[in-house]
Scaffold this active site. Structure first.
Site, mmCIF file in Angstrom:
data_model
loop_
_atom_site.group_PDB
_atom_site.id
_atom_site.type_symbol
_atom_site.label_atom_id
_atom_site.label_comp_id
_atom_site.label_asym_id
_atom_site.label_seq_id
_atom_site.Cartn_x
_atom_site.Cartn_y
_atom_site.Cartn_z
ATOM 1 N N GLU A 122 31.679 140.779 -3.696
ATOM 2 C CA GLU A 122 31.588 142.178 -3.878
ATOM 3 C C GLU A 122 31.469 143.260 -2.955
ATOM 4 O OE1 GLU A 122 29.031 140.382 -7.105
ATOM 5 O OE2 GLU A 122 27.855 141.663 -6.053
ATOM 6 N N CYS A 135 27.165 149.220 0.615
ATOM 7 C CA CYS A 135 26.403 147.933 0.735
ATOM 8 C C CYS A 135 27.671 146.371 0.862
ATOM 9 C CB CYS A 135 25.892 147.651 -0.701
ATOM 10 S SG CYS A 135 24.965 146.000 -1.234
ATOM 11 N N CYS A 146 16.730 132.113 -3.393
ATOM 12 C CA CYS A 146 15.499 132.572 -4.171
ATOM 13 C C CYS A 146 15.859 132.992 -5.519
ATOM 14 C CB CYS A 146 15.892 134.487 -3.566
ATOM 15 S SG CYS A 146 15.617 134.022 -1.695
ATOM 16 N N CYS A 149 17.684 135.948 -7.754
ATOM 17 C CA CYS A 149 18.347 136.472 -7.188
ATOM 18 C C CYS A 149 19.492 136.216 -7.626
ATOM 19 C CB CYS A 149 18.564 136.281 -5.418
ATOM 20 S SG CYS A 149 20.149 137.012 -4.681
ATOM 21 N N CYS A 388 22.853 143.482 -7.517
ATOM 22 C CA CYS A 388 23.571 141.893 -6.946
ATOM 23 C C CYS A 388 24.598 140.832 -7.542
ATOM 24 C CB CYS A 388 22.636 141.089 -6.031
ATOM 25 S SG CYS A 388 21.019 141.720 -4.747
#
Ligand code: SAH
Ligand code: SF4
Length: 417
Positions: A122, A135, A146, A149, A388
């Site tokens: 993405e 981004c 993590c 995440c 994210c």
């Protein structure tokens, strides 16, 4: 899904599967996007041009690819009419495939993209009053887990190639209509090909904060950023590019020396126990060692400070004491630092909650009072899940048939407008 042409390589730190340098298309043609100028020249020579021709043509083609953004050799008007089909037979000008594109009410845009071998990743564009930030992803998935995440829950599929990384920037320019128009006459004489700058464009900044750990894909990220920064090409200044790492210490110095971009470090905790838990890489590269590597980062000055990202997790890392410890640590290492407080963005199945707004404010105030800037990042594109790892998940829930149906409907309604 086509077969992925993977080979195991010794990674910078750990072995990772990666795509081969040049993977010709099924029809044998080679994608030029992502190749440095000398490599294009070499390919032209190998395909039969003499050295002088190869030099001239590669210079012209490079300019058309990266400065003008054309995707068809037929548009390269200063290249002879007979030469253009010669190029088309042997080469292609690729872009990542678009699976889904979304536009938020706040202007944020998000794309679910796909590699030629069928892997989704993405890219997000965030417009602000004074800048537009793209981004960019560096890997499909991530090896580092993590715990807060969502990308960390996906396995690493593979590194993105330089072409797939720089291709994101080019695709964004396509979508934003930001390639310069005009004539190309006399390029071979003119060295002044740099009249177009990022000024006046919507896309002004790049952050390597999409999927993946960029320092685990160092060579490809470096090669892609060199193309982004090339004055004859996309010509974005290194000052407008920020690479975010979860703390791959052995690669940080090379990042400063060989890429020279701004550094952001995903700190997220101020003591070993908490950081070990939420950023497991901390068990390998500890906090103090990481801060020392930041202090040594080439090019870090008060004018170019290092950004420390800090995700606000309720009752985990968000106490006043944590904020004071953060100030103490940053001062101890005498770091030219700013802190970016990121409200945790929840995802289905996450074991964390975002800190309360009052808590975040109090944390931010303490850091500010310590003399370090600590703004709270405003969540953007909430209506399209622009944070994210989320578009990929949303798209995975839909069947391929449903996506195709939606794409056909969107195309039909555009025609009807
Ligand atoms: N792998 C790199 C860059 C990509 S992540 C890194 O970890 O730095 C970009 C930033 O978003 C990182 O600071 C990451 O920790 C943060 N992030 C990841 N998931 C998040 C979530 N659910 N909510 C808020 N921030 C998140
Ligand atoms: Fe990977 Fe960064 Fe997510 Fe950690 S925060 S799992 S390093 S993408």
């Amino acid at each position: 899904m086509a077969d992925t042409n993977l080979m195991p390589i010794a990674g910078q730190i750990d072995p990772v599967p990666t795509a081969r340098d040049i993977t010709p298309r099924e029809d044998g043609r080679v994608d030029l996007i992502g190749l440095p100028r000398p490599r294009i020249r070499e390919l032209f020579e190998r395909a039969g041009l003499d050295a002088k021709q190869a030099k001239l043509r590669s210079k012209q083609v490079f300019h058309w690819l990266y400065h003008r953004g054309v995707t068809d050799f037929a548009e390269m008007t200063d290249i002879s009419k007979t030469m253009r089909p010669w190029l088309t037979e042997r080469f292609v000008i690729g872009r990542p495939n678009i699976v889904e594109a979304q536009h938020s009410t706040d202007g944020t845009r998000k794309w679910l993209l796909q590699t030629d071998d069928g892997h989704d990743f993405e890219m997000v564009f965030i417009p602000d009053a004074d800048r537009g930030t793209l981004c960019v992803s560096s890997q499909v998935g991530c090896t580092l887990n993590c715990t807060f995440c969502h990308t960390g829950t996906m396995r690493l599929v593979r590194n993105l190639t330089p072409g797939e990384i720089v291709g994101q920037v080019m695709l964004a320019r396509d979508a934003l209509g930001e390639w310069p128009k005009g004539r190309m006459d006399g390029l071979e004489d003119a060295e002044d090909t740099g009249h177009y700058t990022a000024d006046g464009r919507l896309l002004t900044n790049i952050v390597l904060m999409g999927m993946g750990e960029p320092l685990y894909n160092f060579d490809n990220v470096r090669d892609a950023m060199n193309l982004v920064m090339d004055g004859d090409g996309l010509a974005l200044s290194k000052r407008r590019i920020t690479l975010s790492t979860s703390g791959v210490i052995p690669m940080m110095e090379r990042c400063g020396e060989e890429i020279g971009v701004n550094l952001a470090v995903s700190l997220h905790a101020v003591n070993k126990d908490v950081r070990d838990e939420i950023v497991p890489l901390n068990r390998k590269y500890g906090l103090e060692e990481l801060l020392q590597a930041c202090a040594n980062y080439p090019g870090a000055t008060n004018a170019r400070r290092i950004t420390f990202e800090y995700v606000m997790l309720k009752d985990k890392n968000d106490s006043d004491e944590d904020a004071r410890e953060l100030v103490r640590l940053l001062k101890k290492f005498d770091l030219p630092a700013k802190v970016n407080l990121i409200p945790f963005n929840p995802w289905p199945g996450a074991n964390f909650e975002c800190s309360d707004p009052d808590r975040i404010r109090s944390f931010s105030n303490i850091v500010f009072e310590g003399g370090i800037s600590a703004p709270v990042r405003t969540p953007r594109g909430r209506d399209i899940d622009a944070a994210c790892g989320q578009l990929k998940t949303a798209a995975e829930k839909k069947s391929r048939a449903q996506r195709d149906r939606e794409a056909a409907e969107a195309a039909a309604s555009e025609v009807g407008e």
